[in-house]
Design a protein around this motif. Sequence first.
Motif, PDB file in Angstrom:
ATOM      1  N   TYR A  15      -1.652  -9.444 -11.018  1.00  0.00           N
ATOM      2  CA  TYR A  15      -2.864  -8.670 -11.250  1.00  0.00           C
ATOM      3  C   TYR A  15      -3.857  -8.965 -10.135  1.00  0.00           C
ATOM      4  O   TYR A  15      -3.979 -10.106  -9.694  1.00  0.00           O
ATOM      5  CB  TYR A  15      -3.474  -9.027 -12.613  1.00  0.00           C
ATOM      6  CG  TYR A  15      -2.572  -8.719 -13.775  1.00  0.00           C
ATOM      7  CD1 TYR A  15      -2.484  -7.425 -14.278  1.00  0.00           C
ATOM      8  CD2 TYR A  15      -1.784  -9.706 -14.352  1.00  0.00           C
ATOM      9  CE1 TYR A  15      -1.639  -7.129 -15.339  1.00  0.00           C
ATOM     10  CE2 TYR A  15      -0.936  -9.420 -15.415  1.00  0.00           C
ATOM     11  CZ  TYR A  15      -0.871  -8.126 -15.902  1.00  0.00           C
ATOM     12  OH  TYR A  15      -0.021  -7.835 -16.944  1.00  0.00           O
TER      13      TYR A  15
ATOM     14  N   TYR B  10      -5.879  -4.073 -11.136  1.00  0.00           N
ATOM     15  CA  TYR B  10      -4.648  -3.363 -10.821  1.00  0.00           C
ATOM     16  C   TYR B  10      -3.451  -4.274 -11.075  1.00  0.00           C
ATOM     17  O   TYR B  10      -3.552  -5.504 -10.993  1.00  0.00           O
ATOM     18  CB  TYR B  10      -4.620  -2.951  -9.341  1.00  0.00           C
ATOM     19  CG  TYR B  10      -5.566  -1.839  -8.968  1.00  0.00           C
ATOM     20  CD1 TYR B  10      -5.117  -0.513  -8.880  1.00  0.00           C
ATOM     21  CD2 TYR B  10      -6.905  -2.106  -8.665  1.00  0.00           C
ATOM     22  CE1 TYR B  10      -5.980   0.507  -8.500  1.00  0.00           C
ATOM     23  CE2 TYR B  10      -7.773  -1.091  -8.288  1.00  0.00           C
ATOM     24  CZ  TYR B  10      -7.308   0.219  -8.210  1.00  0.00           C
ATOM     25  OH  TYR B  10      -8.154   1.228  -7.848  1.00  0.00           O
TER      26      TYR B  10
ATOM     27  N   TYR C 181      -0.056  -5.131  -9.252  1.00  0.00           N
ATOM     28  CA  TYR C 181       0.550  -5.023  -7.925  1.00  0.00           C
ATOM     29  C   TYR C 181       2.001  -5.501  -7.981  1.00  0.00           C
ATOM     30  O   TYR C 181       2.346  -6.404  -8.758  1.00  0.00           O
ATOM     31  CB  TYR C 181      -0.187  -5.919  -6.916  1.00  0.00           C
ATOM     32  CG  TYR C 181      -1.368  -5.290  -6.224  1.00  0.00           C
ATOM     33  CD1 TYR C 181      -1.371  -5.100  -4.853  1.00  0.00           C
ATOM     34  CD2 TYR C 181      -2.502  -4.912  -6.941  1.00  0.00           C
ATOM     35  CE1 TYR C 181      -2.467  -4.557  -4.190  1.00  0.00           C
ATOM     36  CE2 TYR C 181      -3.607  -4.372  -6.303  1.00  0.00           C
ATOM     37  CZ  TYR C 181      -3.578  -4.193  -4.923  1.00  0.00           C
ATOM     38  OH  TYR C 181      -4.673  -3.642  -4.280  1.00  0.00           O
TER      39      TYR C 181
ATOM     40  N   VAL D 203       2.878  -1.713  -4.029  1.00  0.00           N
ATOM     41  CA  VAL D 203       2.737  -0.585  -4.958  1.00  0.00           C
ATOM     42  C   VAL D 203       1.810  -1.075  -6.057  1.00  0.00           C
ATOM     43  O   VAL D 203       2.005  -2.172  -6.593  1.00  0.00           O
ATOM     44  CB  VAL D 203       4.091  -0.166  -5.559  1.00  0.00           C
ATOM     45  CG1 VAL D 203       3.896   0.931  -6.598  1.00  0.00           C
ATOM     46  CG2 VAL D 203       5.041   0.294  -4.461  1.00  0.00           C
ATOM     47  N   ARG D 204       0.788  -0.284  -6.369  1.00  0.00           N
ATOM     48  CA  ARG D 204      -0.163  -0.738  -7.377  1.00  0.00           C
ATOM     49  C   ARG D 204      -0.432   0.336  -8.420  1.00  0.00           C
ATOM     50  O   ARG D 204      -0.321   1.529  -8.149  1.00  0.00           O
ATOM     51  CB  ARG D 204      -1.470  -1.190  -6.744  1.00  0.00           C
ATOM     52  CG  ARG D 204      -2.370  -0.084  -6.197  1.00  0.00           C
ATOM     53  CD  ARG D 204      -3.627  -0.683  -5.584  1.00  0.00           C
ATOM     54  NE  ARG D 204      -4.598   0.340  -5.211  1.00  0.00           N
ATOM     55  CZ  ARG D 204      -5.776   0.101  -4.643  1.00  0.00           C
ATOM     56  NH1 ARG D 204      -6.122  -1.161  -4.360  1.00  0.00           N
ATOM     57  NH2 ARG D 204      -6.608   1.074  -4.353  1.00  0.00           N
ATOM     58  N   GLU D 205      -0.803  -0.150  -9.605  1.00  0.00           N
ATOM     59  CA  GLU D 205      -1.113   0.726 -10.730  1.00  0.00           C
ATOM     60  C   GLU D 205      -2.460   0.310 -11.310  1.00  0.00           C
ATOM     61  O   GLU D 205      -2.670  -0.853 -11.660  1.00  0.00           O
ATOM     62  CB  GLU D 205      -0.023   0.596 -11.801  1.00  0.00           C
ATOM     63  CG  GLU D 205      -0.313   1.351 -13.085  1.00  0.00           C
ATOM     64  CD  GLU D 205       0.687   1.030 -14.177  1.00  0.00           C
ATOM     65  OE1 GLU D 205       0.446   1.439 -15.338  1.00  0.00           O
ATOM     66  OE2 GLU D 205       1.706   0.360 -13.886  1.00  0.00           O
ATOM     67  N   GLU D 206      -3.379   1.260 -11.394  1.00  0.00           N
ATOM     68  CA  GLU D 206      -4.703   0.947 -11.930  1.00  0.00           C
ATOM     69  C   GLU D 206      -4.616   0.733 -13.437  1.00  0.00           C
ATOM     70  O   GLU D 206      -4.036   1.534 -14.161  1.00  0.00           O
ATOM     71  CB  GLU D 206      -5.673   2.080 -11.621  1.00  0.00           C
ATOM     72  CG  GLU D 206      -7.095   1.793 -12.098  1.00  0.00           C
ATOM     73  CD  GLU D 206      -8.073   2.919 -11.775  1.00  0.00           C
ATOM     74  OE1 GLU D 206      -9.069   3.059 -12.511  1.00  0.00           O
ATOM     75  OE2 GLU D 206      -7.823   3.672 -10.797  1.00  0.00           O
ATOM     76  N   LEU D 207      -5.234  -0.359 -13.896  1.00  0.00           N
ATOM     77  CA  LEU D 207      -5.204  -0.688 -15.319  1.00  0.00           C
ATOM     78  C   LEU D 207      -6.545  -0.463 -15.999  1.00  0.00           C
ATOM     79  O   LEU D 207      -6.612  -0.421 -17.229  1.00  0.00           O
ATOM     80  CB  LEU D 207      -4.782  -2.147 -15.513  1.00  0.00           C
ATOM     81  CG  LEU D 207      -3.400  -2.528 -14.974  1.00  0.00           C
ATOM     82  CD1 LEU D 207      -3.119  -4.001 -15.229  1.00  0.00           C
ATOM     83  CD2 LEU D 207      -2.318  -1.664 -15.599  1.00  0.00           C
TER      84      LEU D 207
END
Length: 482
Positions: A353, A449, A451, A467-471
């Motif tokens: 994170y 995010y 990661y 590569v990341r994803e917004e949380l």
Amino acid sequence: MDWASIIEGLAAPDYEFGRQALQRGIAAVYLIAFVSTANQFPVLLGDRGLLPAPQLLRHPALLRGPTLFRWRYSDALLRAVSWTGAAIALVIVLGLPQLGPPWVPLLAFLVIWLLYMSIVNIGQTFYGFGWESLLLEAGFLAAFLGSNEVPPAWPVLLLFWWLVFRLEFGAGMIKMRGGSEWRDFTALYYHHETQPMPNPVSRYAHLLPKRIHRLEVVGNHFAQLVVPFFLFVPGPVGTLAAAVVIVTQGWLVVSGNFAWLNWITIVLAFSAVSDSVVHAVLPVVPLDQGTGEASMPPWWAAIGIVLTVFYLILSWPALKNLFSRNQLMNASFNTWSLANAYGAFGTVTKERYEIVIEGTLAADPAEGDWLEYEFKGKPGDVRRTPGQYAPYHLRLDWLMWFLALGSPGERWFLPLLVRLLEADKPTLKLLRRDPFGGQPPSWVRAKIYLYRFSTREEKRTTGDVWVREELGLFRAPVSLRA
């Protein structure tokens, strides 16, 4: 047996190479630590710091131990202490105090030990790392290694072996008592990706086959649970054990940024490296380095004996801790940071994170274009390959990693946001990029995010390292007025 025979038996002339590596290597790490402090302490803990040291000093009962700043603190005095310590450390690296009688390097090391302890003991969470205590302990013991006029002493070398044993075996035991990933050999499936501060090699290490990662864990257990016992066997056996420690720690240096933890461990392992083995492997290293015929003054031998007895008594809590079900990790049992307990990564984080701080110049945060601040070491821009910073210690970046894991940070994180809203120049110098070029933003916020490293195919397609994803939001928008 007379006193002269006892003194002669205390001499270890076959460890001159190790002594030189210890003295210069430990001093080199002190040099880096003092420079790091001069560059970062005033911003993080100074008069206008995120956790101002003067506020701590108003409550002496909260201090971790002795400090020269108990009577007075100022940023100017902090810098003077740091640069004085750096200068003395540099002189030791150059080997100048070692040319005199043994009390000269003794005094030099004790001075930098006291100066750095004064800093650590007011450093609060920014200096709450295990390698701070390790550096302090190593510096204290190095004071008793003597000079070129006397041979190294067995008792002092024994204390260094005991330090490496606590460091390595303690880390091994904390892993066996920690997360199941160390016992089922899967820890390295995650560690290269989720470690606090990856470096340029970390992604390649993470993408290695899983069978290699399992072998890494096996090698780690062997190096930390078996090898340390052989450090206490002088000669080729101890040297081979030291070589295993050096090689395994070298892999950690290559594959990650752990400040000076691995670097100083490598230096400490040289205490078990004998001249005769080094000469056999590298004939260019002379076997007789000048102290083979040197005698040890009785007063110096007496100091070594008293030190050893004192230190072994002081080590009793650390010894009990090694075999305790409730083993403590990176703990000091006295105010002088001597004979400490060590250990790291008892559990391995399986997901990464990251907290990303953004700002906008818009008056209304709902209508603003949000731009990201970039830190030097911690991941942010998905296209940026992580840099190599160790053994230099980026303290703010490390605490951002802990914050993303749920470590309390309100005491310093909200002041950090305030400094960004003020476009405070010293604070911005700790960052890699200010998206507003020194102009104060109207609002700042923080997002969290998830990661992960990109796969080889993803890297070829997008060029992205991460590569990341917004949380979601970690901190809602704040402004100076709000």
